[in-house]
Scaffold this motif. Structure first.
Motif, PDB file in Angstrom:
ATOM      1  N   TYR A 286       0.854  -1.214  -0.221  1.00 51.45           N
ATOM      2  CA  TYR A 286      -0.119  -0.052  -0.171  1.00 51.45           C
ATOM      3  C   TYR A 286       0.736   1.185   0.144  1.00 51.45           C
ATOM      4  O   TYR A 286       2.043   1.161   0.315  1.00 51.45           O
TER       5      TYR A 286
ATOM      6  N   VAL B 209       3.401  -5.036   1.644  1.00 51.83           N
ATOM      7  CA  VAL B 209       2.965  -6.178   2.695  1.00 51.83           C
ATOM      8  C   VAL B 209       3.109  -7.574   2.195  1.00 51.83           C
ATOM      9  O   VAL B 209       3.248  -8.397   3.330  1.00 51.83           O
TER      10      VAL B 209
ATOM     11  N   GLU C 266      -0.895 -14.554  11.603  1.00 50.59           N
ATOM     12  CA  GLU C 266      -1.513 -13.469  12.383  1.00 50.59           C
ATOM     13  C   GLU C 266      -2.052 -12.236  12.048  1.00 50.59           C
ATOM     14  O   GLU C 266      -1.866 -11.934  10.917  1.00 50.59           O
TER      15      GLU C 266
ATOM     16  N   GLY D  73      -2.510  -8.770  10.434  1.00 49.84           N
ATOM     17  CA  GLY D  73      -1.635  -7.831   9.740  1.00 49.84           C
ATOM     18  C   GLY D  73      -0.679  -8.392   8.947  1.00 49.84           C
ATOM     19  O   GLY D  73       0.306  -7.790   8.645  1.00 49.84           O
TER      20      GLY D  73
ATOM     21  N   LYS E  16      -2.816 -11.437   5.123  1.00 48.67           N
ATOM     22  CA  LYS E  16      -3.797 -12.439   4.623  1.00 48.67           C
ATOM     23  C   LYS E  16      -4.960 -11.842   3.547  1.00 48.67           C
ATOM     24  O   LYS E  16      -5.141 -12.161   2.607  1.00 48.67           O
ATOM     25  N   SER E  17      -5.556 -10.752   4.106  1.00 50.87           N
ATOM     26  CA  SER E  17      -6.453 -10.044   3.158  1.00 50.87           C
ATOM     27  C   SER E  17      -6.115  -9.330   1.914  1.00 50.87           C
ATOM     28  O   SER E  17      -6.589  -9.570   1.153  1.00 50.87           O
TER      29      SER E  17
ATOM     30  N   GLN F 138     -14.777 -10.363   5.471  1.00 51.03           N
ATOM     31  CA  GLN F 138     -14.572 -10.752   6.896  1.00 51.03           C
ATOM     32  C   GLN F 138     -15.978  -9.992   7.567  1.00 51.03           C
ATOM     33  O   GLN F 138     -16.674 -10.775   8.438  1.00 51.03           O
TER      34      GLN F 138
ATOM     35  N   GLU G  50     -11.790 -14.609   6.373  1.00 50.03           N
ATOM     36  CA  GLU G  50     -12.203 -14.505   7.649  1.00 50.03           C
ATOM     37  C   GLU G  50     -13.672 -14.448   7.987  1.00 50.03           C
ATOM     38  O   GLU G  50     -14.062 -13.636   8.635  1.00 50.03           O
TER      39      GLU G  50
HETATM   40  N1  ATP Z   1      -5.402   0.476   2.663  1.00 48.12           N
HETATM   41  C1  ATP Z   1      -4.193   0.224   3.506  1.00 48.12           C
HETATM   42  N2  ATP Z   1      -3.392   1.173   3.354  1.00 48.12           N
HETATM   43  C2  ATP Z   1      -2.117   0.983   4.143  1.00 48.12           C
HETATM   44  N3  ATP Z   1      -1.766  -0.082   4.621  1.00 48.12           N
HETATM   45  C3  ATP Z   1      -2.701  -1.164   4.748  1.00 48.12           C
HETATM   46  C4  ATP Z   1      -3.987  -1.030   4.028  1.00 48.12           C
HETATM   47  N4  ATP Z   1      -4.758  -2.093   4.276  1.00 48.12           N
HETATM   48  C5  ATP Z   1      -3.811  -2.774   5.152  1.00 48.12           C
HETATM   49  N5  ATP Z   1      -2.685  -2.376   5.436  1.00 48.12           N
HETATM   50  C6  ATP Z   1      -1.619  -2.759   6.061  1.00 48.12           C
HETATM   51  O1  ATP Z   1      -0.993  -3.841   5.452  1.00 48.12           O
HETATM   52  C7  ATP Z   1      -0.825  -5.085   6.398  1.00 48.12           C
HETATM   53  C8  ATP Z   1      -1.401  -6.142   5.926  1.00 48.12           C
HETATM   54  O2  ATP Z   1      -2.873  -5.974   6.007  1.00 48.12           O
HETATM   55  P1  ATP Z   1      -3.967  -7.183   5.846  1.00 48.12           P
HETATM   56  O3  ATP Z   1      -5.354  -6.519   6.069  1.00 48.12           O
HETATM   57  O4  ATP Z   1      -3.647  -7.919   4.749  1.00 48.12           O
HETATM   58  O5  ATP Z   1      -3.562  -8.133   7.047  1.00 48.12           O
HETATM   59  P2  ATP Z   1      -4.571  -9.253   7.569  1.00 48.12           P
HETATM   60  O6  ATP Z   1      -3.501 -10.449   7.666  1.00 48.12           O
HETATM   61  O7  ATP Z   1      -5.769  -9.368   6.909  1.00 48.12           O
HETATM   62  O8  ATP Z   1      -4.832  -8.903   9.178  1.00 48.12           O
HETATM   63  P3  ATP Z   1      -6.247  -9.117   9.962  1.00 48.12           P
HETATM   64  O9  ATP Z   1      -6.174 -10.595  10.448  1.00 48.12           O
HETATM   65  O10 ATP Z   1      -6.129  -8.185  11.045  1.00 48.12           O
HETATM   66  O11 ATP Z   1      -7.433  -9.127   9.057  1.00 48.12           O
HETATM   67  C9  ATP Z   1      -1.013  -4.309   7.582  1.00 48.12           C
HETATM   68  O12 ATP Z   1       0.108  -4.027   8.382  1.00 48.12           O
HETATM   69  C10 ATP Z   1      -1.866  -3.384   7.374  1.00 48.12           C
HETATM   70  O13 ATP Z   1      -1.879  -2.156   8.405  1.00 48.12           O
END
Ligand code: ATP
Ligand code: SF4
Ligand code: MG
Lengths: 287, 317, 600
Positions: C291, C299, C318, C320, C323-324, C368, C449
């Motif tokens: 991002y 990421v 875990e 952050g 995954k998303s 999610q 999720e």
């Molecule tokens: N739109 C965005 N802009 C900037 N950083 C982002 C954005 N969306 C997510 N991030 C960052 O990217 C990283 C990964 O985010 P992601 O949402 O993929 O994590 P996740 O594994 O799905 O977490 P969770 O289990 O909390 O849903 C995190 O550090 C998050 O802060």
């Protein structure tokens, strides 16, 4: 929570129609009727001089006395309602369409266009609005046309900021992402996914912008820069009759009170609306 | 935090610069030129020529802009188109009236608004709070000229407690009591105009803080009401409140224009309005610039205070 | 011995949006003896927190205690005035909130907040209190105890703050401790250390504690007795062993049934699916994504994952870890920086709008949070109808009956067609979400999720539904979750993500069996089990307490797991690129250690 529990209970209805809402509705409804039918019912024309006595007290000449030229204050008040509210509505419609359309365009278009539009908007908002209006009108002159356009543009900067923010907030919601992942067009996303979710706050904003337009226009008229005499406008009437205060005349007070009551009325409705929206939001959070 | 502050201040400078360009460019919006517009259809070729000479219209725009900026900076603003007086003298003579009105208003309105906002927040949802809420809503809605006219009508005309129109020109020499008496109504009017907003925003700011979990935590540690508010809520509410104050002081700039007109105070606001009517563009530009710089300045202060008061930014990781 | 806290027949009401008061706790009785931990468990909204807070004679704004008696250390709290209650709070009873990050005042130093109770109640001089606090920090395994007091809350990690909450609560040595979901916001690996810290403290000081949670496995570790609540009423109360092994109440039984058995390191049995044989519906190859506009935040780094036809690929990691982000890249919502996405071997454009209709149809995504994943202004008919119009194209009557079918498929009544999302519960919304994805008749659904925002029982129903749909329709899933048990319960293939990198992947059975990547091992051993002695066993192995809450930096060279790895090799792991170790059946582990070392 089940859907069945959503039927309004008696207490819900009570909170739905609060006294302040009813007062607001009554005031606004009253002035709307006056604006529509007032001039037809007025005993005199707005420019008729009915007495050679200036600042005649209420009751002696007409219902509310005469103004500095001996015109009937009551009739002018009725004419002024149409003038002031009509102008304000026109300005609001202009500023609102301008602000919403540009705001949405900024929100859904790429970095570049959005950045450019937002910076221009920021620059316009860096002026106190009345000062900006004064500067523009000093350059372009003080005709009614120019005032309407100037006020509408200045006002639209606020609408722009709000609608852009609203659209931005919604465009990052998951359901918009779902639509994107379906390959929907920008147009569909804007009109079908984003717009319906901004209607309520935009409606409230319309009320706020309307009162702002009334205040702005009558302030400019009051300063001698908006509607020009002999046309009856509430702001103009306050200005014309300000001297009369020294002689104990209420001719300036009446139109000022008219503006005040109208804006208070609109704001009471908006306030209720916003509170209800807040209530709905928390209700959704609870479900 | 330092970098953030510097960025913010630089941004303020850029905004001021853009504003100055826009104010300057306002005259270029005209279809003809300024002199044509100001002197009207009946202007002779000769008067037009001398007007253009005076405004140096025959030079390219960017040169004129730079010269104008230079003149603004040195205070050599040239003569007014309306009456051949030095603009800087006119502004100088009237600025004090405006500044005094605004400063006295701020002195009264700020503490009062913060106090009312705090009361409303602490007694949230009580009848006091509801009263303040309705009252402030009304005062936000009504125009300054309504408050002004109403105050004059009641206090000066009906009750005869004070003069409706004072002789403000003599005030520069008048003693303090006289000043206060003469300015009481304008100050009151202006106070009502800014008070309402400030009160409501203070209330919201405090309530926001009061609803955070750390306040609940403090209550559950057995902290007394005053300890919760003074030790836990206030340090976090200061930033938003200061922000609110600065924003509303910026609003004074607009309010002053109307209030001066109501009470015929010979200040910058009335001067500007007169100049607009006479289309004395150089004067409008100069005063407009002054108002805008003040406005941008207060907004900048609001931002800076918000940054300074944020513990996360004050103590970076 | 008399109870520290004795709550009898408690009634609490809350103001509804209409202004009238509705009961939210109805006749609840709980009592706790010294040294005893009583857990209140139940779904969200069951009145757990309200009951627990009443032990301090406190009710949230908008709520009021209307009946019953609350006896703390022999005094009836409801008979005390405001000032007397204040004197008790923080001294005789202390509260540990769900989110420590929010419960610490950002403007005050940690030390002053930790010892604030002692200051308010004038229990000891400030210096003594601070010295005691340092001891508490040490007992809680907090780093740099000497200087911790001088820091501000935002300067320490979430897991550390949560333990600091415990220090704060214990500083005044209260007789009663109230813990409100103190580990729910934490990652599994962090949860353990916090949990054991709490347990030690409670045991060490002979404190009585009320522990509020919805997580049965957590409860089993810490509670002596359990009170099960639903809709403001007590369903069943009893000793932990009894509730876990022989629940009597029907509701408790459903609750127990919804608990997924923790994944056991299985002995590799059966064939396991060898990925290379199957046809891949979607696959990503060496994806890097992030991002940010100017300063890029990377990421995902070099991630390769493939979903075979009709199979379930679980992605675990875990919060952050990206995954998303992975799901968003595949769905064409976030263009990758480098790497390719394939659909049946064909490379895809990285933006959804440029993909062909049939590709869009075949890859669907389910998000999610059910609350924000469907447009609150669209009715169910519209929500389900849109993909039908777009991808299938049916006559009006066929469209209508297909919508009915879809609703039946997700086990909702067809009368829901006319409802707005606001008129559905969280679980129902998630079913509509699923139905919308199914409407396109996709080959694969990306499930991000899908159960984590739901209560355990509702979540289990959704998982069961997913399984059924897979069996009946042959649809494949990319199933993303932070919960290893859920993934293990139905994935064919597992991808373990850490700090945006795939550290291990392979068939479920091989991933859950040695050799393990050290992070997988940590994850596996962190999932609480429904055994009362599990926590003690894990803590004894000590692997968890080190390097907690270290910030993960995904852009560093070397192994991202280095700072938390118990078996890391200094100067190798943190300096050199991590080799990918390949085994049979597409099982890979990214680690410097040899496979034999990872087996042990
Ligand atoms: N739109 C965005 N802009 C900037 N950083 C982002 C954005 N969306 C997510 N991030 C960052 O990217 C990283 C990964 O985010 P992601 O949402 O993929 O994590 P996740 O594994 O799905 O977490 P969770 O289990 O909390 O849903 C995190 O550090 C998050 O802060
Ligand atoms: S590479 Fe080193 S640090 Fe990383 S997991 Fe393997 S042993 Fe641990
Ligand atoms: Mg996620």
């Amino acid at each position: 929570m089940s859907a069945a529990s959503q039927a309004p209970s008696e207490t819900d209805l009570k909170t739905r129609f609060t006294p302040s809402l009813i007062i607001g509705l009554v005031i606004v409804g009253f002035w709307l009727l006056v604006a529509l039918f007032g001039p037809a019912l007025a005993p005199h024309l707005e420019s008729d001089i009915v007495t050679d006595m200036s600042y005649a007290p209420a009751g002696e000449v007409g219902l509310l006395g005469s103004d500095y030229l001996g015109r009937d204050v009551f009739s002018r008040l009725l004419y002024g309602a149409r003038m002031t509210m009509g102008l304000a509505l026109l300005v609001t419609l202009l500023s609102f369409s301008l602000g919403v359309i540009l705001g949405f365009i900024a929100a859904i278009s790429g970095r570049w266009i959005d950045g450019l539009m937002s910076r221009i908007n920021d620059a316009l908002m860096a002026f106190p609005s009345i000062i900006l209006a004064l500067i523009v009108m000093s350059a372009l002159g003080t005709s009614l046309m120019i005032m309407i356009v100037t006020v509408a543009i200045i006002d639209s900067t606020r609408v722009f900021r709000l609608s852009r923010a609203l659209a931005m907030d919604i465009s990052v919601m998951d359901f918009v992402d779902v639509a994107r992942s379906r390959g929907e067009s920008l147009w569909w996303i804007t009109v079908r996914e984003i717009l319906p979710n901004t209607l309520a706050p935009l409606a409230a904003e319309f009320g706020i912008r309307f009162t702002f337009a009334i205040l702005f226009i009558s302030a400019l008229s009051f300063l001698g820069l908006g509607v020009q005499p002999p046309a009856a406008d509430w702001g103009v009437m306050v200005k014309e009759n300000l001297q009369g205060l020294l002689f104990g005349s209420a001719a300036a007070l009446m139109p000022a009170a008219a503006v005040a009551s109208l804006t208070v009325g609109v704001n009471l409705i908006v306030d209720w609306f916003l509170r209800r929206m807040g209530g709905d939001v928390s209700q959704e959070l609870m479900n | 935090m330092g970098r953030l502050l510097i960025r913010r201040i630089l941004l303020g400078i850029v905004v001021t610069w853009v504003v100055s360009m826009m104010i300057f460019a306002a005259t270029e919006l005209l279809p003809g030129d300024v002199c044509h517009a100001v002197l009207g259809q009946g202007a002779t070729e000769k008067s037009l020529e001398s007007c253009r000479e005076r405004l140096q219209l025959n030079q390219p725009m960017h040169t004129r802009y730079l010269q104008w900026l230079g003149r603004l900076a040195t205070g050599e603003l040239g003569t007014s188109l309306a009456n051949d007086l030095q603009i800087s003298d006119q502004i100088g003579a009237r600025a004090w009236n405006t500044v005094r009105l605004a400063a006295l208003t701020a002195l009264i309105a700020v503490p009062l608004a913060v106090l009312l906002g705090l009361i409303a927040a602490i007694r949230a949802d009580s009848s006091v709070d509801r009263g303040i809420s309705i009252g402030t809503l009304c005062f936000i809605s009504v125009p300054e000229f309504f408050t002004g006219v109403l105050l004059v009508y009641i206090l000066a005309v009906q009750l005869r407690w004070m003069p409706a129109v004072a002789n403000y020109r003599d005030l520069t020499r008048g003693d303090f009591l006289e000043v206060i008496e003469a300015l009481a109504l304008p100050i009151a009017t202006l106070t009502f105009a800014v008070l309402a907003h400030m009160t409501r925003m203070t209330r919201t700011a405090v309530l926001n803080v009061m609803s955070s979990p750390y306040i609940e935590q403090a209550i559950l540690k057995g902290a007394s009401r005053s300890r919760v508010i003074i030790r836990h809520a206030l340090p976090n509410a200061v930033a938003p409140i200061v922000n609110v104050i600065a924003l509303n002081l910026a609003y004074l700039v607009s309010g002053v224009v109307v209030v001066e007109a109501i009470f015929r105070i010979p200040g910058l606001g009335t001067l500007m309005v007169e100049s607009v009517i006479y289309r004395d563009i150089p004067t409008v530009q100069a005063i407009g610039m002054l108002f805008c710089v003040t406005y941008v300045g207060f907004n900048l202060i609001a931002d800076v205070m918000a940054i300074i008061a944020n513990p996360r930014l004050r103590h970076p990781r | 011995m008399s109870a520290v806290i004795d709550i009898q027949d408690l009634w609490v009401e809350a103001r509804s949006s209409g202004g009238s008061f509705q009961p939210i706790v109805e006749g609840v009785s709980v009592s706790v003896y010294p040294g005893e931990v009583v857990a209140l468990i139940g779904e969200s909204g069951s009145g757990k927190t309200t009951t627990a807070l009443s032990a301090m004679a406190y009710s949230k704004p908008g709520c009021r205690i209307v009946g019953g008696s609350i006896t703390l250390n022999g005094r009836d709290l409801l008979k005390l005035d405001q000032e007397e209650r204040r004197q008790l709070r923080g001294r005789e009873a202390a509260y540990v909130a769900q989110s420590a990050a929010a419960a610490f005042n950002p403007a005050i130093r940690i030390g002053d907040q930790v010892i604030e109770s002692t200051a308010i109640h004038q229990l000891m001089p400030r210096d003594d209190a601070l010295r005691e606090a340092v001891k508490l920090y040490q007992r809680l395994d907090l780093p740099d105890p000497e200087r911790l007091s001088n820091r501000y809350p935002h300067q320490v990690s979430g897991g550390q703050l949560q333990r600091l909450m415990a220090a704060m609560a214990m500083s005044s040595s209260p007789a009663l401790l109230i813990l409100d979901e103190p580990t729910t916001a934490l990652d599994v690996t962090t949860q353990i250390s916090v949990l054991s810290a709490f347990k030690d403290l409670i045991r060490g000081q002979n404190t009585a504690a009320i522990y509020v949670t919805h997580d049965l496995a957590v409860v089993a570790q810490i509670a002596d007795r359990i009170v099960v609540m639903q809709n403001g009423k007590v369903m069943e109360a009893g000793a932990t062993e009894q509730i876990i092994s022989r629940p009597e109440n029907a509701y408790t039984q459903t609750l127990m049934a919804a608990v997924r058995p923790p994944p056991k390191s299985m002995s590799v049995e059966g064939e396991g699916s060898d990925q290379t044989d199957d046809e891949m519906i979607v696959s990503v190859d060496s994806i890097t994504a992030g991002y940010g506009r100017t300063e890029t935040k990377i990421v995902l780094q070099d991630v390769s994952v493939a979903v075979p036809k009709g199979k379930v690929v679980g992605v675990i990691g875990e919060s952050g870890c990206g995954k998303s982000t992975l799901a968003r890249v595949i769905a064409g919502l976030l263009p990758q920086r480098s790497g390719e996405i394939y659909h049946h071997g064909q490379e895809l454009p990285n933006v959804a709008r440029r993909r062909t209709r049939s590709v869009l149809k075949n890859i669907q995504i389910v998000f999610q949070m059910p609350d924000v994943a469907i447009n609150p202004r669209h009715r169910v008919r519209e929500i389900l109808g849109r993909p039908l119009d777009l991808f299938i194209g049916l006559s009006a009557s066929a469209r209508e009956s297909r919508i009915d079918e879809l609703l039946e498929l997700v086990e909702l009544p067809t009368s829901y067609k006319t409802r707005l999302p606001g008129e559905l519960s969280g679980g129902e919304k998630q079913r509509i979400n699923l139905a919308r994805a199914l409407a396109a008749e996709p080959e694969v659904i990306l499930c991000d999720e899908v159960t984590s925002a739901l209560d355990t029982v509702v979540g289990k129903a959704i998982i069961d539904l997913l399984k059924k749909l897979q069996a009946n329709l042959g649809v494949a899933y990319l199933f993303i979750s932070h919960d290893l048990s859920t993934v293990a319960s139905f994935a064919d293939h597992v991808v373990v993500l850490y700090a945006g990198r795939v550290v291990e992947q392979g068939p479920l059975a091989s991933v859950l069996a040695p050799p393990f990547h050290p992070y997988t091992r940590l994850l596996l051993s962190s999932v609480p089990e429904l055994r009362t002695d599990w926590l003690d066993g894990v803590v004894a192995s000590k692997a968890h307490l080190d390097h907690l809450g270290q910030a993960v930096d995904s852009s560093k060279v070397g192994c991202p797991f280095f700072s938390r790895c118990a078996v890391a090799v200094n100067d190798v792991c943190n300096r050199q690129d991590v080799p990918l170790r390949k085994m049979d059946q597409g099982h890979t582990v990214a680690c410097h250690l040899e496979l034999d070392a990872l087996r042990g």
